[in-house]
Design a protein around this motif. Structure first.
Motif, PDB file in Angstrom:
ATOM      1  N   PRO A 124      16.801  -1.082  49.116  1.00 55.58           N
ATOM      2  CA  PRO A 124      18.170  -1.369  48.677  1.00 55.58           C
ATOM      3  C   PRO A 124      19.102  -1.581  49.866  1.00 55.58           C
ATOM      4  N   VAL A 125      20.119  -2.411  49.661  1.00 52.36           N
ATOM      5  CA  VAL A 125      21.087  -2.698  50.715  1.00 52.36           C
ATOM      6  C   VAL A 125      22.486  -2.334  50.219  1.00 52.36           C
ATOM      7  N   VAL A 126      23.220  -1.578  51.025  1.00 53.28           N
ATOM      8  CA  VAL A 126      24.606  -1.234  50.731  1.00 53.28           C
ATOM      9  C   VAL A 126      25.484  -1.996  51.719  1.00 53.28           C
ATOM     10  N   PHE A 127      26.365  -2.832  51.183  1.00 55.20           N
ATOM     11  CA  PHE A 127      27.307  -3.593  52.006  1.00 55.20           C
ATOM     12  C   PHE A 127      28.650  -2.875  51.999  1.00 55.20           C
ATOM     13  N   GLU A 128      29.202  -2.680  53.181  1.00 60.43           N
ATOM     14  CA  GLU A 128      30.523  -2.074  53.253  1.00 60.43           C
ATOM     15  C   GLU A 128      31.589  -3.144  53.004  1.00 60.43           C
ATOM     16  N   ASN A 129      32.422  -2.890  51.980  1.00 58.34           N
ATOM     17  CA  ASN A 129      33.557  -3.775  51.693  1.00 58.34           C
ATOM     18  C   ASN A 129      33.156  -5.230  51.500  1.00 58.34           C
ATOM     19  N   SER A 130      32.187  -5.487  50.646  1.00 56.09           N
ATOM     20  CA  SER A 130      31.824  -6.877  50.390  1.00 56.09           C
ATOM     21  C   SER A 130      31.243  -7.053  48.990  1.00 56.09           C
ATOM     22  N   TYR A 131      32.141  -7.245  48.024  1.00 57.30           N
ATOM     23  CA  TYR A 131      31.680  -7.574  46.682  1.00 57.30           C
ATOM     24  C   TYR A 131      31.153  -9.005  46.633  1.00 57.30           C
ATOM     25  N   ARG A 132      31.268  -9.736  47.732  1.00 56.85           N
ATOM     26  CA  ARG A 132      30.750 -11.099  47.820  1.00 56.85           C
ATOM     27  C   ARG A 132      29.311 -11.115  48.330  1.00 56.85           C
ATOM     28  N   SER A 133      29.060 -10.412  49.425  1.00 55.58           N
ATOM     29  CA  SER A 133      27.721 -10.433  50.019  1.00 55.58           C
ATOM     30  C   SER A 133      26.710  -9.655  49.173  1.00 55.58           C
ATOM     31  N   ALA A 134      27.158  -8.565  48.553  1.00 48.46           N
ATOM     32  CA  ALA A 134      26.224  -7.737  47.782  1.00 48.46           C
ATOM     33  C   ALA A 134      25.550  -8.516  46.655  1.00 48.46           C
ATOM     34  N   PRO A 135      26.300  -9.246  45.793  1.00 44.11           N
ATOM     35  CA  PRO A 135      25.608 -10.006  44.737  1.00 44.11           C
ATOM     36  C   PRO A 135      24.838 -11.201  45.265  1.00 44.11           C
ATOM     37  N   TYR A 192      23.156 -11.314  48.072  1.00 45.76           N
ATOM     38  CA  TYR A 192      21.869 -10.792  48.523  1.00 45.76           C
ATOM     39  C   TYR A 192      20.983 -10.455  47.326  1.00 45.76           C
ATOM     40  N   ALA A 193      21.569  -9.856  46.295  1.00 50.79           N
ATOM     41  CA  ALA A 193      20.791  -9.496  45.110  1.00 50.79           C
ATOM     42  C   ALA A 193      20.220 -10.734  44.422  1.00 50.79           C
ATOM     43  N   PHE A 194      21.007 -11.816  44.369  1.00 50.60           N
ATOM     44  CA  PHE A 194      20.555 -13.034  43.697  1.00 50.60           C
ATOM     45  C   PHE A 194      19.355 -13.638  44.401  1.00 50.60           C
ATOM     46  N   TYR A 195      19.422 -13.755  45.731  1.00 48.77           N
ATOM     47  CA  TYR A 195      18.359 -14.449  46.460  1.00 48.77           C
ATOM     48  C   TYR A 195      17.208 -13.542  46.881  1.00 48.77           C
ATOM     49  N   SER A 196      17.400 -12.226  46.831  1.00 50.92           N
ATOM     50  CA  SER A 196      16.321 -11.321  47.247  1.00 50.92           C
ATOM     51  C   SER A 196      15.667 -10.599  46.082  1.00 50.92           C
ATOM     52  N   GLY A 197      16.434 -10.397  45.002  1.00 50.69           N
ATOM     53  CA  GLY A 197      15.916  -9.622  43.875  1.00 50.69           C
ATOM     54  C   GLY A 197      15.935  -8.124  44.111  1.00 50.69           C
ATOM     55  N   SER A 198      16.574  -7.669  45.191  1.00 46.07           N
ATOM     56  CA  SER A 198      16.621  -6.242  45.536  1.00 46.07           C
ATOM     57  C   SER A 198      17.945  -5.623  45.079  1.00 46.07           C
ATOM     58  N   PRO A 199      17.962  -4.296  44.837  1.00 44.32           N
ATOM     59  CA  PRO A 199      19.207  -3.621  44.449  1.00 44.32           C
ATOM     60  C   PRO A 199      20.228  -3.657  45.588  1.00 44.32           C
ATOM     61  N   THR A 200      21.492  -3.863  45.233  1.00 50.98           N
ATOM     62  CA  THR A 200      22.571  -3.839  46.218  1.00 50.98           C
ATOM     63  C   THR A 200      23.763  -3.081  45.660  1.00 50.98           C
ATOM     64  N   TYR A 201      24.668  -2.744  46.564  1.00 53.71           N
ATOM     65  CA  TYR A 201      25.894  -2.038  46.177  1.00 53.71           C
ATOM     66  C   TYR A 201      26.968  -2.360  47.195  1.00 53.71           C
ATOM     67  N   SER A 202      28.189  -2.544  46.734  1.00 51.71           N
ATOM     68  CA  SER A 202      29.324  -2.716  47.638  1.00 51.71           C
ATOM     69  C   SER A 202      30.084  -1.397  47.701  1.00 51.71           C
ATOM     70  N   LEU A 203      30.052  -0.756  48.859  1.00 53.25           N
ATOM     71  CA  LEU A 203      30.775   0.503  49.055  1.00 53.25           C
ATOM     72  C   LEU A 203      32.192   0.155  49.506  1.00 53.25           C
ATOM     73  N   ASN A 204      33.136   0.278  48.599  1.00 47.00           N
ATOM     74  CA  ASN A 204      34.515  -0.112  48.884  1.00 47.00           C
ATOM     75  C   ASN A 204      35.276   1.061  49.492  1.00 47.00           C
ATOM     76  N   ASN A 205      35.964   0.820  50.607  1.00 48.22           N
ATOM     77  CA  ASN A 205      36.763   1.901  51.178  1.00 48.22           C
ATOM     78  C   ASN A 205      38.249   1.574  51.137  1.00 48.22           C
ATOM     79  N   ILE A 206      39.048   2.471  51.673  1.00 45.83           N
ATOM     80  CA  ILE A 206      40.496   2.418  51.527  1.00 45.83           C
ATOM     81  C   ILE A 206      41.105   1.164  52.142  1.00 45.83           C
ATOM     82  N   MET A 207      40.377   0.511  53.063  1.00 44.50           N
ATOM     83  CA  MET A 207      40.897  -0.682  53.722  1.00 44.50           C
ATOM     84  C   MET A 207      40.565  -1.965  52.947  1.00 44.50           C
ATOM     85  N   TYR A 208      39.947  -1.815  51.761  1.00 45.32           N
ATOM     86  CA  TYR A 208      39.488  -2.978  51.009  1.00 45.32           C
ATOM     87  C   TYR A 208      40.166  -2.989  49.647  1.00 45.32           C
TER      88      TYR A 208
END
Length: 555
Positions: A362-373, A375-391
């Protein structure tokens, strides 16, 4: 029933469908499409940023195709359907001889062209706006219960496509205020509200998160004439490209000779004035005003049918527009032809680069609701966007994707770190670093509520914080740290500070599962002058402060 078309227009629409299908197949997704594909993996009556129509389109497309076509197939259909409905909306008897000019006019409109294959909320929004106008035109000619039923369902479909649909409905109503005394009009409203009830309920169940974010929580910035108001007028030109002088001239020349034309004028001018006023408060995006393309296409075509000079120049400039757009569409696939690195370039490369190094991790992207999906679309692996206070908040804030990466070894990707276990080069030249985490654990769903109101900064007032734990397990206090973010009047985070908290229950060692724990605190003095808002945040296991509370106004 498919309307009778001039043969040349029929052939052009068949060619358009084939072109959009080929484009869809060979063009990699843009980030927004990947995000909406992510929506469609868990169908619901609503999503954080938008109503669910775009997700439904993708779900339907995936029944017929895999890959990019599994995202875009319905857009190809709705694109051609929009042309057909627009053709039906034009009653001028001369139109039969000018099918090519009609096609050139509509196909040369930049965003109508692009949304012929891209799957975005505006794609169904354009189609249902055209369909709404068609039914409305027939309704005002001869109201009936059947037309009211259809009109109500289409109004609901409009609202399920995009919240901006309220402008289409409102300005149409204002053009014909006598509708308030029409029983069939009220029937259509009742049908629309009934059809939209599931989304209303979804909003209620999710604490109206979409409305709160768009109206109250969304950051802004100080007014800039060049970027806000002047940028708005640039968008008006970009919407039609080289034909814009003649398109807007047709608007100026069109008179409200009947109730339907009056509706077209009210809708167009209403949207233009609404977003012009809005431009003094925020930057206006081009797609926000795209809906005027539908009434403008009708008025411009009617105008060119009666004006030989307009007919000549809209046709010539429209062909030039189309040539440019087709060149750019090739560049979406073949990168060297495009003037800049665009979102459709290199996604399979960077995803493949990561995948080759980590496998199915699995891949966790910091502050990226764009990159997380993406990666999931082209890899088929679980992803998550960890959103922090600056996002910003997004769909990952409210769904269950966090649970799918908990207590696993993950790759954590951030553009804020200066080194990592692996180095990643994005197509646009940005460098990211990935670090392995053996046992990832986050608590981004903890919610913070400040009990008091009318809070002032320079005071020793002791405030009460309520922290709700929605998880099934208790959370040890030793795993979390509290912080505070001070925001300016435009809701931009300007400063963050640690925030000492004292549990009201002095013996509390955990935040209990499915329960609320109370703390007391005092506002620390910030370095910035006159903050407009503050927000309480929680950092867990050394991760950067999350988005756990709402913006709270400082008096």
């Amino acid at each position: 029933m498919i309307p009778k078309l001039p043969k040349i227009l029929l052939y052009l629409l068949i060619a358009l469908f084939a072109l959009n299908m080929a484009q869809s197949y060979f063009t990699e997704l843009i980030f927004d499409e990947a995000y909406y594909w992510y929506y469609a993996q868990n169908m619901a009556w609503g999503y954080f940023d938008h109503p669910p129509m775009v997700a439904l389109m993708i779900k339907m497309s995936s029944v017929f195709f895999n890959g990019e076509l599994g995202v875009r197939f319905m857009s190809c259909i709705l694109s051609v359907a929009t042309f057909l409905v627009l053709w039906l909306l034009i009653e001028n008897p001369k139109k039969e001889r000018y099918g090519v000019q009609f096609f050139v006019l509509v196909f040369s409109m930049t965003l109508i062209n692009a949304y012929g294959f891209f799957t975005l909320p505006d794609t169904p929004f354009l189609f249902f706006t055209a369909l709404f106008l068609l039914l409305y035109k027939r309704f005002i000619a001869k109201p009936s219960a059947l037309l009211a039923l259809g009109l109500g369902m289409v109004m609901a479909a409009l609202m399920y496509s995009k919240y901006h649909a309220v402008l289409v409905i409102l300005f149409t109503l204002l053009s014909n205020i006598k509708l308030v005394w029409n029983k069939y009009a009220w029937l259509s409203v009742a049908v629309a509200l009934l059809c939209y009830t599931p989304h209303f309920y979804w909003l209620y169940e999710n604490d109206f998160v979409s409305i709160k974010y768009h109206l109250y929580e969304r950051p802004n910035r100080a007014y800039e004439f060049a970027d806000f108001t002047l940028g708005y007028f640039v968008n008006l030109v970009a919407l039609f490209g080289l034909t814009f002088p003649w398109i807007y001239k047709s608007l100026y020349k069109t008179k409200a000779k009947d109730q339907f034309t009056k509706a077209l004028l009210y809708l167009t001018y209403g949207v233009l004035i609404f977003f012009f006023i809005s431009s003094f408060n925020r930057r206006i995006q081009t797609q926000w005003i795209i809906v005027i393309s539908i009434p403008m296409a009708i008025m411009a075509f009617n105008y060119l049918l009666e004006n030989d000079n307009a007919k000549k120049w809209i046709y010539r400039l429209g062909l030039a527009n189309i040539a440019i757009l087709l060149f750019l569409r090739i560049g979406l696939v073949y990168e060297p032809l495009f003037p800049v690195v665009y979102e459709t370039h290199g996604n399979t490369r960077w995803v493949g680069d990561i995948k080759s190094q980590i496998g199915d991790m699995p891949v966790v992207f910091e502050n990226s609701y764009r990159s997380a999906p993406m990666y999931a679309f082209y890899s088929g692996s679980p992803t998550y966007s960890l959103n922090n206070i600056m996002y910003r908040q997004n769909q990952y804030t409210i769904d269950d994707s966090e649970s799918k990466v908990q207590h696993q070894k993950i790759l954590y990707i951030s553009k804020y770190t200066k080194s990592g276990d692996i180095t990643l080069n994005w197509p646009d030249g940005t460098v990211f670093y990935g670090n392995y985490m053996e046992n990832f654990e986050s608590f981004r769903k903890l919610r913070c509520y400040v009990a008091e109101e009318n809070i002032t900064l320079n005071t020793d007032q002791e405030l009460t914080l309520k922290v709700f734990n929605p998880y099934e397990a208790n959370i040890p206090l030793e795993k979390i740290k509290f912080g505070i973010a001070y925001l300016n009047d435009y809701k931009q985070v300007m400063e963050t500070l640690p925030l000492p908290m004292t549990p009201i229950n002095k013996e509390a060692l955990t935040i209990k599962a499915q329960d609320t724990t109370k703390f007391t605190f005092k506002l620390p003095k910030p370095k910035m002058e006159n903050p407009g808002f503050f927000k309480i945040s929680i950092s867990e296991n050394g991760l950067y402060m999350g988005i756990n509370g709402d913006n709270i106004k400082l008096e």
